[in-house]
Design a protein around this motif. Structure first.
Motif, PDB file in Angstrom:
ATOM      1  N   ASN A  26       0.668  -1.129   0.006  1.00  0.00           N
ATOM      2  CA  ASN A  26       0.068  -0.061   0.038  1.00  0.00           C
ATOM      3  C   ASN A  26       0.836   1.374  -0.050  1.00  0.00           C
ATOM      4  O   ASN A  26       0.182   2.248   0.200  1.00  0.00           O
ATOM      5  CB  ASN A  26      -0.898   0.085   1.324  1.00  0.00           C
ATOM      6  CG  ASN A  26      -1.969  -1.082   0.998  1.00  0.00           C
ATOM      7  OD1 ASN A  26      -2.806  -1.433   0.086  1.00  0.00           O
ATOM      8  ND2 ASN A  26      -2.144  -1.948   2.091  1.00  0.00           N
ATOM      9  N   ASP A  27       2.275   1.214  -0.292  1.00  0.00           N
ATOM     10  CA  ASP A  27       3.049   2.223  -0.252  1.00  0.00           C
ATOM     11  C   ASP A  27       3.234   3.150   0.832  1.00  0.00           C
ATOM     12  O   ASP A  27       3.394   4.357   0.893  1.00  0.00           O
ATOM     13  CB  ASP A  27       2.929   3.067  -1.701  1.00  0.00           C
ATOM     14  CG  ASP A  27       3.002   2.390  -2.804  1.00  0.00           C
ATOM     15  OD1 ASP A  27       3.766   1.596  -3.104  1.00  0.00           O
ATOM     16  OD2 ASP A  27       1.988   2.481  -3.944  1.00  0.00           O
ATOM     17  N   PHE A  28       3.057   2.484   1.965  1.00  0.00           N
ATOM     18  CA  PHE A  28       3.351   3.365   3.232  1.00  0.00           C
ATOM     19  C   PHE A  28       4.812   3.373   3.840  1.00  0.00           C
ATOM     20  O   PHE A  28       5.335   4.090   4.317  1.00  0.00           O
ATOM     21  CB  PHE A  28       2.431   2.623   4.445  1.00  0.00           C
ATOM     22  CG  PHE A  28       1.016   3.090   4.338  1.00  0.00           C
ATOM     23  CD1 PHE A  28       0.533   4.254   4.356  1.00  0.00           C
ATOM     24  CD2 PHE A  28       0.054   2.038   3.917  1.00  0.00           C
ATOM     25  CE1 PHE A  28      -0.735   4.727   4.275  1.00  0.00           C
ATOM     26  CE2 PHE A  28      -1.029   2.310   3.705  1.00  0.00           C
ATOM     27  CZ  PHE A  28      -1.765   3.770   3.938  1.00  0.00           C
ATOM     28  N   THR A  35       7.409   6.307   3.795  1.00  0.00           N
ATOM     29  CA  THR A  35       7.071   6.980   2.567  1.00  0.00           C
ATOM     30  C   THR A  35       6.244   8.389   3.080  1.00  0.00           C
ATOM     31  O   THR A  35       5.899   8.377   4.345  1.00  0.00           O
ATOM     32  CB  THR A  35       6.302   6.459   1.535  1.00  0.00           C
ATOM     33  OG1 THR A  35       5.177   6.030   2.045  1.00  0.00           O
ATOM     34  CG2 THR A  35       7.018   5.161   0.907  1.00  0.00           C
ATOM     35  N   GLU A  36       6.039   9.168   2.053  1.00  0.00           N
ATOM     36  CA  GLU A  36       5.415  10.392   2.543  1.00  0.00           C
ATOM     37  C   GLU A  36       4.021   9.893   3.189  1.00  0.00           C
ATOM     38  O   GLU A  36       3.087  10.501   4.050  1.00  0.00           O
ATOM     39  CB  GLU A  36       5.123  11.368   1.531  1.00  0.00           C
ATOM     40  CG  GLU A  36       6.434  12.024   1.290  1.00  0.00           C
ATOM     41  CD  GLU A  36       6.853  12.976   2.680  1.00  0.00           C
ATOM     42  OE1 GLU A  36       5.939  13.470   3.280  1.00  0.00           O
ATOM     43  OE2 GLU A  36       8.089  12.946   2.869  1.00  0.00           O
ATOM     44  N   GLN A  37       3.399   8.849   2.301  1.00  0.00           N
ATOM     45  CA  GLN A  37       2.105   8.425   2.589  1.00  0.00           C
ATOM     46  C   GLN A  37       2.152   7.894   3.866  1.00  0.00           C
ATOM     47  O   GLN A  37       1.093   7.843   4.743  1.00  0.00           O
ATOM     48  CB  GLN A  37       1.553   7.397   1.470  1.00  0.00           C
ATOM     49  CG  GLN A  37       0.298   6.894   1.798  1.00  0.00           C
ATOM     50  CD  GLN A  37      -0.210   6.006   0.446  1.00  0.00           C
ATOM     51  OE1 GLN A  37       0.163   6.411  -0.598  1.00  0.00           O
ATOM     52  NE2 GLN A  37      -1.027   5.024   0.663  1.00  0.00           N
ATOM     53  N   GLY A  38       2.969   7.002   4.269  1.00  0.00           N
ATOM     54  CA  GLY A  38       3.413   6.355   5.558  1.00  0.00           C
ATOM     55  C   GLY A  38       3.414   7.394   6.774  1.00  0.00           C
ATOM     56  O   GLY A  38       2.859   7.352   7.767  1.00  0.00           O
ATOM     57  N   LYS A  39       3.980   8.522   6.426  1.00  0.00           N
ATOM     58  CA  LYS A  39       4.109   9.618   7.371  1.00  0.00           C
ATOM     59  C   LYS A  39       2.804  10.069   7.783  1.00  0.00           C
ATOM     60  O   LYS A  39       2.458  10.674   8.903  1.00  0.00           O
ATOM     61  CB  LYS A  39       5.225  10.722   6.919  1.00  0.00           C
ATOM     62  CG  LYS A  39       6.717  10.306   6.953  1.00  0.00           C
ATOM     63  CD  LYS A  39       7.374  11.368   6.452  1.00  0.00           C
ATOM     64  CE  LYS A  39       9.022  10.802   6.639  1.00  0.00           C
ATOM     65  NZ  LYS A  39       9.819  11.749   6.500  1.00  0.00           N
ATOM     66  N   GLU A  40       2.120  10.237   6.734  1.00  0.00           N
ATOM     67  CA  GLU A  40       0.780  10.777   6.829  1.00  0.00           C
ATOM     68  C   GLU A  40      -0.126   9.941   7.492  1.00  0.00           C
ATOM     69  O   GLU A  40      -1.051  10.455   8.609  1.00  0.00           O
ATOM     70  CB  GLU A  40       0.020  11.220   5.289  1.00  0.00           C
ATOM     71  CG  GLU A  40       0.653  12.361   4.520  1.00  0.00           C
ATOM     72  CD  GLU A  40       0.263  12.610   3.318  1.00  0.00           C
ATOM     73  OE1 GLU A  40      -1.075  12.034   2.922  1.00  0.00           O
ATOM     74  OE2 GLU A  40       0.800  13.379   2.549  1.00  0.00           O
ATOM     75  N   ALA A  41      -0.155   8.675   7.426  1.00  0.00           N
ATOM     76  CA  ALA A  41      -0.863   7.732   8.094  1.00  0.00           C
ATOM     77  C   ALA A  41      -0.620   7.660   9.540  1.00  0.00           C
ATOM     78  O   ALA A  41      -1.519   7.564  10.495  1.00  0.00           O
ATOM     79  CB  ALA A  41      -0.795   6.396   7.514  1.00  0.00           C
TER      80      ALA A  41
END
Length: 174
Positions: free
Chosen positions: A54-56, A71-77
């Protein structure tokens, strides 16, 4: 395993990766999660694989070690859902990272591998810090055994080699 359990394991991994400024190996993550008894190996693998899918987190390979980075998406999550991690677990993670930081960073920053090239082997050894290469050496040797020996020795002798080069090349003339 409940879905809530899987979500917690994923958040724990993301929280760990978000708190360091270098990639971590799978064994470094496992050492904490399994060592503290939070879950078993199979649940941890499911959580890591789903985070990758899921690209986290992204995974790269260095000298046969999988290296994990948020990833940036992981940081947001992790920013959105950090509240689902108890304060006790957060403290366990932060204490582990604090206690192991130099060792964790050294494992991530030191890499070596070899490859064949024109009837010889190239041993490539490097030291990186915060995704910046401090030193990279390529040594051509006639046999695979010699290349393997160089790569294996690099982890123990990299600081000595780096210091020697700095002292010999830079400090003598400075």
């Amino acid at each position: 395993m409940t879905n809530d359990g899987l979500v917690l394991y994923k958040l724990m991994i993301l929280y760990m990766l978000d708190r360091v400024d270098f990639p971590m190996t799978s064994s470094q993550i496992s050492q904490f999660v399994l060592g503290k008894g939070y879950t078993n190996y199979f649940n941890l693998q499911i959580a890591q694989n789903e985070l990758i899918e899921n690209d986290f987190i992204k995974v790269t390979s260095e000298h046969n070690h999988a290296m994990y980075e948020i990833t940036e998406q992981g940081k947001e999550a992790v920013e959105l859902f950090e509240f689902k991690i108890s304060d006790a677990i957060k403290m366990d993670i932060l204490n582990y990272l604090k206690e192991q930081k130099i060792e964790l960073r050294n494992e991530s920053a030191i890499s070596s591998y070899y490859y064949p090239s024109n009837n010889e082997y190239i041993a490539q050894c490097s030291i990186t810090e915060r995704n910046h290469t401090l030193l990279e050496i390529k040594i051509s040797v006639p046999t695979q055994d010699q290349a393997i020996h160089i790569c294996d020795s690099w982890r123990d002798k990299n600081e000595e080699v780096y210091q020697y080069l700095i002292n010999s090349v830079w400090l003598e003339d400075y």
